[in-house]
Design a protein around this motif. Structure first.
Motif, short mmCIF file in Angstrom:
data_model
loop_
_atom_site.label_atom_id
_atom_site.label_comp_id
_atom_site.label_asym_id
_atom_site.label_seq_id
_atom_site.Cartn_x
_atom_site.Cartn_y
_atom_site.Cartn_z
N ASP A 123 -5.50 4.12 11.34
CA ASP A 123 -4.28 4.92 11.39
C ASP A 123 -3.56 4.91 10.05
O ASP A 123 -3.05 5.93 9.59
N VAL A 124 -3.56 3.78 9.39
CA VAL A 124 -2.92 3.66 8.08
C VAL A 124 -3.70 4.48 7.05
O VAL A 124 -3.11 5.22 6.25
N ILE A 125 -5.01 4.38 7.07
CA ILE A 125 -5.84 5.13 6.13
C ILE A 125 -5.65 6.63 6.33
O ILE A 125 -5.49 7.38 5.36
N LEU A 143 0.83 -1.20 0.00
CA LEU A 143 0.00 0.00 0.00
C LEU A 143 0.87 1.26 0.00
O LEU A 143 0.56 2.23 -0.68
N GLY A 144 1.96 1.21 0.75
CA GLY A 144 2.89 2.34 0.76
C GLY A 144 3.49 2.58 -0.61
O GLY A 144 3.61 3.73 -1.07
N HIS A 145 3.84 1.51 -1.31
CA HIS A 145 4.38 1.65 -2.67
C HIS A 145 3.30 2.16 -3.63
O HIS A 145 3.60 2.96 -4.52
N TRP A 146 2.07 1.70 -3.44
CA TRP A 146 0.96 2.18 -4.26
C TRP A 146 0.80 3.69 -4.10
O TRP A 146 0.70 4.43 -5.08
N VAL A 205 4.15 0.84 7.11
CA VAL A 205 4.17 -0.36 7.96
C VAL A 205 4.23 0.05 9.42
O VAL A 205 3.51 -0.49 10.27
N GLN A 206 5.05 1.03 9.75
CA GLN A 206 5.17 1.51 11.12
C GLN A 206 3.87 2.15 11.62
O GLN A 206 3.54 2.05 12.80
N ALA A 207 3.14 2.79 10.72
CA ALA A 207 1.89 3.44 11.11
C ALA A 207 0.88 2.44 11.67
O ALA A 207 0.03 2.79 12.49
N GLU A 208 0.98 1.20 11.24
CA GLU A 208 0.06 0.15 11.71
C GLU A 208 0.15 -0.03 13.22
O GLU A 208 -0.82 -0.40 13.87
N ALA A 222 -8.01 0.24 -2.26
CA ALA A 222 -6.60 -0.13 -2.46
C ALA A 222 -6.12 -1.00 -1.31
O ALA A 222 -5.39 -1.97 -1.52
N LEU A 223 -6.54 -0.69 -0.10
CA LEU A 223 -6.17 -1.49 1.07
C LEU A 223 -6.66 -2.92 0.90
O LEU A 223 -5.90 -3.87 1.13
N GLU A 224 -7.88 -3.09 0.47
CA GLU A 224 -8.44 -4.42 0.26
C GLU A 224 -7.71 -5.16 -0.87
O GLU A 224 -7.39 -6.34 -0.74
N GLU A 225 -7.44 -4.46 -1.96
CA GLU A 225 -6.74 -5.08 -3.09
C GLU A 225 -5.33 -5.50 -2.70
O GLU A 225 -4.87 -6.59 -3.07
N GLN A 226 -4.65 -4.67 -1.94
CA GLN A 226 -3.29 -5.00 -1.53
C GLN A 226 -3.28 -6.14 -0.51
O GLN A 226 -2.32 -6.91 -0.45
N ALA A 227 -4.35 -6.27 0.28
CA ALA A 227 -4.45 -7.39 1.22
C ALA A 227 -4.54 -8.71 0.45
O ALA A 227 -3.90 -9.70 0.81
N VAL A 228 -5.31 -8.71 -0.62
CA VAL A 228 -5.43 -9.91 -1.46
C VAL A 228 -4.08 -10.24 -2.07
O VAL A 228 -3.64 -11.40 -2.07
N GLU A 229 -3.40 -9.23 -2.59
CA GLU A 229 -2.09 -9.45 -3.21
C GLU A 229 -1.07 -9.92 -2.18
O GLU A 229 -0.27 -10.81 -2.46
#
Length: 107
Positions: free
Chosen positions: A67-69, A33-36, A56-59, A91-98
């Motif tokens: 917090d990430v959003i 997600l960060g790269h996206w 990743v740290q924001a999590e 995007a968060l959902e799509e990246q979770a699948v990936e």
């Protein structure tokens, strides 16, 4: 009694593996997600890597994805990227699948 203890240890082991996998999926998802987001903000590859680590740290700031959003929305809007919360959540959902796909392929 041995059979019961064996089953209990097996369930505990399975629970630990599932929790570890869930943690790894979230960390990988946040990196992706960060790269996206970095791509949308037109960051250099070095900046993109650093930004992905920051996501990743924001999590770890609070439980859940909020917090990430918030970080992504704030950073992207500050960079002049017109984006709304719905797009970030998709995007968060799509990246979770990936992320899950990548981790399953690695095993």
């Amino acid at each position: 009694m041995t059979t019961f203890n064996d089953r209990e240890r097996a369930f505990e082991g399975q629970f630990v593996r599932e929790q570890e996998m869930a943690f790894r999926v979230v960390a990988r998802r946040n990196r992706l997600l960060g790269h996206w987001a970095a791509q949308h903000m037109k960051l250099t590859p070095e900046e993109a890597d650093a930004y992905a680590k920051a996501v990743v740290q924001a999590e770890f700031e609070e439980a859940g994805d909020e917090d990430v959003i918030r970080k992504l929305l704030g950073d992207m809007n500050a960079a002049g990227v017109e984006i709304d919360e719905g797009v970030v959540r998709r995007a968060l959902e799509e990246q979770a699948v990936e992320a899950r796909r990548q981790l399953l392929e690695a095993h």
